[in-house]
Design a protein around this motif. Structure first.
Motif, short mmCIF file in Angstrom:
data_model
loop_
_atom_site.label_atom_id
_atom_site.label_comp_id
_atom_site.label_asym_id
_atom_site.label_seq_id
_atom_site.Cartn_x
_atom_site.Cartn_y
_atom_site.Cartn_z
N GLU A 53 -27.83 -3.79 -11.10
CA GLU A 53 -26.42 -3.66 -10.79
C GLU A 53 -26.13 -2.25 -10.32
O GLU A 53 -26.80 -1.29 -10.72
CB GLU A 53 -25.58 -4.00 -12.02
N VAL A 156 -18.23 -5.52 -11.65
CA VAL A 156 -19.68 -5.46 -11.61
C VAL A 156 -20.17 -4.06 -11.96
O VAL A 156 -21.12 -3.89 -12.72
CB VAL A 156 -20.20 -5.91 -10.24
N GLN A 159 -20.25 -3.18 -15.62
CA GLN A 159 -21.13 -4.01 -16.45
C GLN A 159 -20.43 -5.23 -17.04
O GLN A 159 -20.73 -5.66 -18.16
CB GLN A 159 -21.75 -3.18 -17.58
N SER A 161 -20.41 -8.21 -15.39
CA SER A 161 -20.87 -9.32 -14.55
C SER A 161 -20.97 -10.61 -15.34
O SER A 161 -20.50 -11.67 -14.89
CB SER A 161 -22.22 -8.98 -13.93
N GLU A 162 -21.58 -10.55 -16.50
CA GLU A 162 -21.75 -11.77 -17.30
C GLU A 162 -20.40 -12.34 -17.72
O GLU A 162 -20.17 -13.56 -17.67
CB GLU A 162 -22.60 -11.47 -18.54
N TYR A 220 -25.94 -10.11 -9.87
CA TYR A 220 -26.07 -10.77 -11.18
C TYR A 220 -26.67 -12.16 -11.07
O TYR A 220 -27.71 -12.45 -11.67
CB TYR A 220 -24.71 -10.84 -11.87
N LYS A 224 -30.47 -11.81 -11.71
CA LYS A 224 -30.71 -12.05 -13.13
C LYS A 224 -30.89 -13.54 -13.46
O LYS A 224 -31.72 -13.90 -14.29
CB LYS A 224 -29.58 -11.47 -13.97
#
Length: 339
Positions: A53, A156, A159, A161-162, A220, A224
């Motif tokens: 990221e 994003v 942090q 993203s999730e 992401y 990921k």
């Protein structure tokens, strides 16, 4: 540095004009030794953010005349008097404990960042997603894509993203549940047309949603999760809408296909191709139906079955003729063949 020490360590006298010289000299000696440790801070390059990221631009720390560290941007050369946790995490060992945050401070900063996401970023994104999901092809809804992209970029980079991906899929899943409920209330004779409407509307919305979430998709979902945002969102439609109505929809499609022009050919083609794009294995439920709109569904033709193919074509021509579509006068020549 000496000027700073004189100003910050000057001890005022009390109302009786008594000075505490001995204590003052001890404090001055101790603090002078501590400040000398952080007078020069080595250069530190910000590490890349885990998971691919995007992180902040690299820079370096340097000590100012007041002893406070300043962040010098490597691109612009401008200074910033604040160094946050996300700006640089590599701190020299000799100043560890002076500029690093303890676990409780980091937890507080993370909680504040999530709270800012919940109050400012996600509500604006949610409103934009709502407007894109309910628009029709004839509507002209004013949406600031640059502003939406800006919110996603910040999420994003911070942090989230999730969390953003979870909220996006939950939002669209809830919308698809409502769409499925509306189709359940639809009369059977209108189900094909209504299904085509919601499928067309949803795919049009994705053509707007997926591009503005490209930053989330790249840093992401692809890196990921090893997936693709558009495929995930189309899978949601297949799971929560198409699959729930497939048992009712498929017999209606087969019946409409056996009675030409009962449903508009463009609507039939749109629905059948849409179902095939969602789940190609659904073509095995009605090969004759899907093969009429999608090539290479049936196995390759073989010479031994040519009479069957001819009989099928004759049957189709007969059905068209019975439904008011005569073949016309076959004895007339084409205009290009006139002498």
């Amino acid at each position: 540095m000496e000027a700073m020490e004189d100003e910050s360590l000057d001890v005022k006298d009390d109302h009786n004009h008594n000075y505490y010289g001995s204590a003052n000299s001890k404090v001055r000696t101790v603090l002078s030794s501590q400040l000398s440790d952080v007078t020069t801070v080595p250069q530190s390059v910000c590490p890349a953010v885990p998971g691919g990221e995007p992180g902040p631009r690299p820079g370096r720390l340097r000590s100012s005349s007041t002893g406070a560290p300043k962040f010098l941007d490597s691109d612009t050369g401008s200074e910033s008097s604040e160094v946050s946790e996300t700006d640089c995490t590599a701190v020299p060992a000799n100043v560890e404990g002076k500029f690093t945050l303890d676990s409780s401070s980091k937890f507080l900063l993370n909680a504040m960042a999530v709270e800012d996401y919940r109050k400012n970023h996600w509500p604006n994104l949610e409103k934009a997603i709502d407007r894109l999901l309910i628009q029709n092809s004839t509507d002209h809804i004013s949406v600031s894509y640059a502003q939406i992209y800006g919110y996603i970029y910040k999420c994003v980079c911070q942090q989230h993203s999730e969390l953003l991906y979870s909220d996006l899929t939950a939002k669209i899943t809830n919308h698809l549940w409502q769409v499925s409920s509306q189709l359940l209330a639809s009369p059977p004779e209108n189900l094909i047309e209504n299904f085509n409407t919601v499928l067309t509307q949803y795919t049009a919305a994705l053509q707007c949603i997926v591009p503005v979430f490209i930053y989330l998709n790249k840093f992401y979902i692809e890196s990921k999760l090893n997936r693709d945002l558009k495929e995930d969102l189309m899978r949601l439609f297949a799971d929560h809408v198409a699959e729930k109505h497939l048992e009712t929809l498929m017999p209606l499609l087969i019946k409409a296909h056996s009675m030409p022009f009962q449903v508009q050919p463009s609507t039939m083609a749109s629905v059948v191709k849409g179902l095939y794009s969602l789940r190609p294995e659904w073509a095995q439920l009605a090969p004759a139906l899907f093969s009429a709109f999608i090539p290479q569904i049936n196995p390759p033709a073989v010479e031994s079955q040519l009479p069957d193919y001819a009989a099928h074509d004759q049957k189709l021509q007969m059905e068209l003729s019975m439904n008011g579509f005569p073949r016309g006068d076959q004895s007339r020549k084409r205009a290009s063949e006139d002498s």
